[in-house]
Design an enzyme around this catalytic site. Sequence first.
Site, PDB file in Angstrom:
ATOM      1  N   HIS A  42       3.750 -10.971  -4.796  1.00 18.05           N
ATOM      2  CA  HIS A  42       3.154 -10.963  -3.448  1.00 18.05           C
ATOM      3  C   HIS A  42       1.664 -10.644  -3.479  1.00 18.05           C
ATOM      4  CE1 HIS A  42       7.426 -10.241  -1.619  1.00 18.05           C
ATOM      5  NE2 HIS A  42       7.188 -11.508  -1.824  1.00 18.05           N
TER       6      HIS A  42
ATOM      7  N   CYS B 172     -11.903 -14.877   1.780  1.00 16.92           N
ATOM      8  CA  CYS B 172     -12.219 -15.492   3.072  1.00 16.92           C
ATOM      9  C   CYS B 172     -11.311 -16.706   3.245  1.00 16.92           C
ATOM     10  CB  CYS B 172     -13.684 -15.917   3.098  1.00 16.92           C
ATOM     11  SG  CYS B 172     -14.117 -16.772   4.624  1.00 16.92           S
TER      12      CYS B 172
ATOM     13  N   CYS C 220     -14.104 -19.937   3.770  1.00 14.89           N
ATOM     14  CA  CYS C 220     -14.953 -20.503   2.701  1.00 14.89           C
ATOM     15  C   CYS C 220     -14.444 -20.158   1.305  1.00 14.89           C
ATOM     16  CB  CYS C 220     -16.400 -20.046   2.870  1.00 14.89           C
ATOM     17  SG  CYS C 220     -16.664 -18.319   2.425  1.00 14.89           S
TER      18      CYS C 220
ATOM     19  N   CYS D 261     -16.796 -11.677   5.812  1.00 19.54           N
ATOM     20  CA  CYS D 261     -17.456 -12.521   4.810  1.00 19.54           C
ATOM     21  C   CYS D 261     -18.915 -12.788   5.222  1.00 19.54           C
ATOM     22  CB  CYS D 261     -16.675 -13.830   4.726  1.00 19.54           C
ATOM     23  SG  CYS D 261     -17.262 -14.962   3.467  1.00 19.54           S
TER      24      CYS D 261
ATOM     25  N   ASN E 196      18.781   2.013  -7.393  1.00 14.05           N
ATOM     26  CA  ASN E 196      18.420   2.108  -5.969  1.00 14.05           C
ATOM     27  C   ASN E 196      19.049   3.368  -5.380  1.00 14.05           C
ATOM     28  OD1 ASN E 196      18.060   1.555  -3.083  1.00 14.05           O
ATOM     29  ND2 ASN E 196      17.707  -0.563  -3.691  1.00 14.05           N
TER      30      ASN E 196
HETATM   31  P1  NAD Z   1      12.258  -2.574   1.064  1.00 11.59           P
HETATM   32  O1  NAD Z   1      11.488  -1.573   1.826  1.00 11.59           O
HETATM   33  O2  NAD Z   1      12.919  -3.659   1.807  1.00 11.59           O
HETATM   34  O3  NAD Z   1      13.404  -1.831   0.219  1.00 11.59           O
HETATM   35  C1  NAD Z   1      13.116  -0.737  -0.603  1.00 11.59           C
HETATM   36  C2  NAD Z   1      14.363  -0.399  -1.383  1.00 11.59           C
HETATM   37  O4  NAD Z   1      14.045   0.668  -2.264  1.00 11.59           O
HETATM   38  C3  NAD Z   1      15.535   0.064  -0.514  1.00 11.59           C
HETATM   39  O5  NAD Z   1      16.702  -0.610  -0.940  1.00 11.59           O
HETATM   40  C4  NAD Z   1      15.619   1.585  -0.792  1.00 11.59           C
HETATM   41  O6  NAD Z   1      16.957   2.051  -0.754  1.00 11.59           O
HETATM   42  C5  NAD Z   1      15.056   1.661  -2.185  1.00 11.59           C
HETATM   43  N1  NAD Z   1      14.412   2.943  -2.494  1.00 11.59           N
HETATM   44  C6  NAD Z   1      13.627   3.723  -1.699  1.00 11.59           C
HETATM   45  N2  NAD Z   1      13.182   4.795  -2.357  1.00 11.59           N
HETATM   46  C7  NAD Z   1      13.697   4.699  -3.617  1.00 11.59           C
HETATM   47  C8  NAD Z   1      13.597   5.524  -4.774  1.00 11.59           C
HETATM   48  N3  NAD Z   1      12.867   6.656  -4.772  1.00 11.59           N
HETATM   49  N4  NAD Z   1      14.252   5.145  -5.898  1.00 11.59           N
HETATM   50  C9  NAD Z   1      15.000   3.987  -5.901  1.00 11.59           C
HETATM   51  N5  NAD Z   1      15.126   3.186  -4.833  1.00 11.59           N
HETATM   52  C10 NAD Z   1      14.479   3.528  -3.703  1.00 11.59           C
HETATM   53  O7  NAD Z   1      11.262  -3.133  -0.054  1.00 11.59           O
HETATM   54  P2  NAD Z   1      11.250  -4.520  -0.796  1.00 11.59           P
HETATM   55  O8  NAD Z   1      12.632  -4.959  -1.107  1.00 11.59           O
HETATM   56  O9  NAD Z   1      10.275  -4.386  -1.871  1.00 11.59           O
HETATM   57  O10 NAD Z   1      10.696  -5.541   0.301  1.00 11.59           O
HETATM   58  C11 NAD Z   1       9.630  -5.205   1.192  1.00 11.59           C
HETATM   59  C12 NAD Z   1       8.375  -6.069   1.058  1.00 11.59           C
HETATM   60  O11 NAD Z   1       7.173  -5.332   1.432  1.00 11.59           O
HETATM   61  C13 NAD Z   1       8.092  -6.443  -0.355  1.00 11.59           C
HETATM   62  O12 NAD Z   1       7.266  -7.555  -0.391  1.00 11.59           O
HETATM   63  C14 NAD Z   1       7.331  -5.201  -0.814  1.00 11.59           C
HETATM   64  O13 NAD Z   1       6.758  -5.259  -2.016  1.00 11.59           O
HETATM   65  C15 NAD Z   1       6.359  -5.007   0.335  1.00 11.59           C
HETATM   66  N6  NAD Z   1       5.927  -3.596   0.354  1.00 11.59           N
HETATM   67  C16 NAD Z   1       5.191  -3.193  -0.727  1.00 11.59           C
HETATM   68  C17 NAD Z   1       4.813  -1.879  -0.845  1.00 11.59           C
HETATM   69  C18 NAD Z   1       4.014  -1.485  -2.088  1.00 11.59           C
HETATM   70  O14 NAD Z   1       3.232  -2.289  -2.611  1.00 11.59           O
HETATM   71  N7  NAD Z   1       4.217  -0.284  -2.609  1.00 11.59           N
HETATM   72  C19 NAD Z   1       5.190  -0.942   0.149  1.00 11.59           C
HETATM   73  C20 NAD Z   1       5.928  -1.419   1.276  1.00 11.59           C
HETATM   74  C21 NAD Z   1       6.312  -2.758   1.349  1.00 11.59           C
END
Ligand code: NAD
Length: 248
Positions: free
Chosen positions: A119, A127, A130, A147, A212
């Site tokens: 992602h 931008c 451009c 920009c 998880n």
């Molecule tokens: P999600 O929020 O949908 O799910 C997170 C999962 O992690 C859940 O199933 C939860 O039970 C589990 N979880 C939470 N804390 C945990 C821990 N300490 N140990 C193990 N498991 C744990 O996230 P997703 O599936 O990644 O999808 C959300 C989208 O948003 C993705 O694209 C994600 O990368 C993005 N996002 C990214 C960030 C980041 O870059 N850190 C933060 C928020 C959302």
Amino acid sequence: MEELIKKAGALIANSRHGIALTGAGISVESGIPDFRSAGGLWSKYDPMEYATIEAFRANPAKVWNMLRDMESLVVNAKPNPAHYAMARLEELGVLKCVITQNIDNLHQAGGSRNVIEYHGNASTLSCIRCGRRYTREEKANEEIPTCVCKMILKPDVVFFGEPIPVFAMQRSFQLAASSDLLLIVGTSAVVSPANTIPTVAKQGGAKIIEVNLEATHLTTSITDVFLQGKAGEIMPALVKVVEDLIKT
Ligand code: NAD
């Protein structure tokens, strides 16, 4: 749990083409909330209202309020034991690559070298008119980063409704199809198309290990070993088992 960690460790130690898929959950213990945590950033901003490309195009200044809040968490976050454990598995030669849905750069900061950012990454801005690109630092002092062509900049992350970068998409599916082990950490596996990677791996014959806090739809369908708990606690324990098996 100890037995399950041993079982998962043996699968990892014996794999020839192991890969990992991570999600927001792996960074929760670094202080970046996932979409499902109670309270925090995402109870203030509904991702469906703020994290879609339509929302950005319609009102980029509004979306930048959320982006600045998210950025303040990401900039100050440090890798946690789960990120370091992932890097150690790569160093041990049992993990070929980490495919991450996260945009926080914490795998790289934790020492992982082969990371596919499915992602994108929040450390650069582009931008959409451009194509000029800037680092986050260059624009840190602008409330709404803009920009030279006067267009409001967008961070190089994939918003809902945007396509996945072609290289990340193709490479991830190639790796998944040829893997014999997939370690899934901290993802609810509801965001498409990243959530099809586990099925592609399974169909190619990979064993699936899932870490998880709670069961997901994968747990009862394709997961072989489910390790329930905090990634920051389970991942170092898993590494210890793998290290012991590799040494012997
Ligand atoms: P999600 O929020 O949908 O799910 C997170 C999962 O992690 C859940 O199933 C939860 O039970 C589990 N979880 C939470 N804390 C945990 C821990 N300490 N140990 C193990 N498991 C744990 O996230 P997703 O599936 O990644 O999808 C959300 C989208 O948003 C993705 O694209 C994600 O990368 C993005 N996002 C990214 C960030 C980041 O870059 N850190 C933060 C928020 C959302």
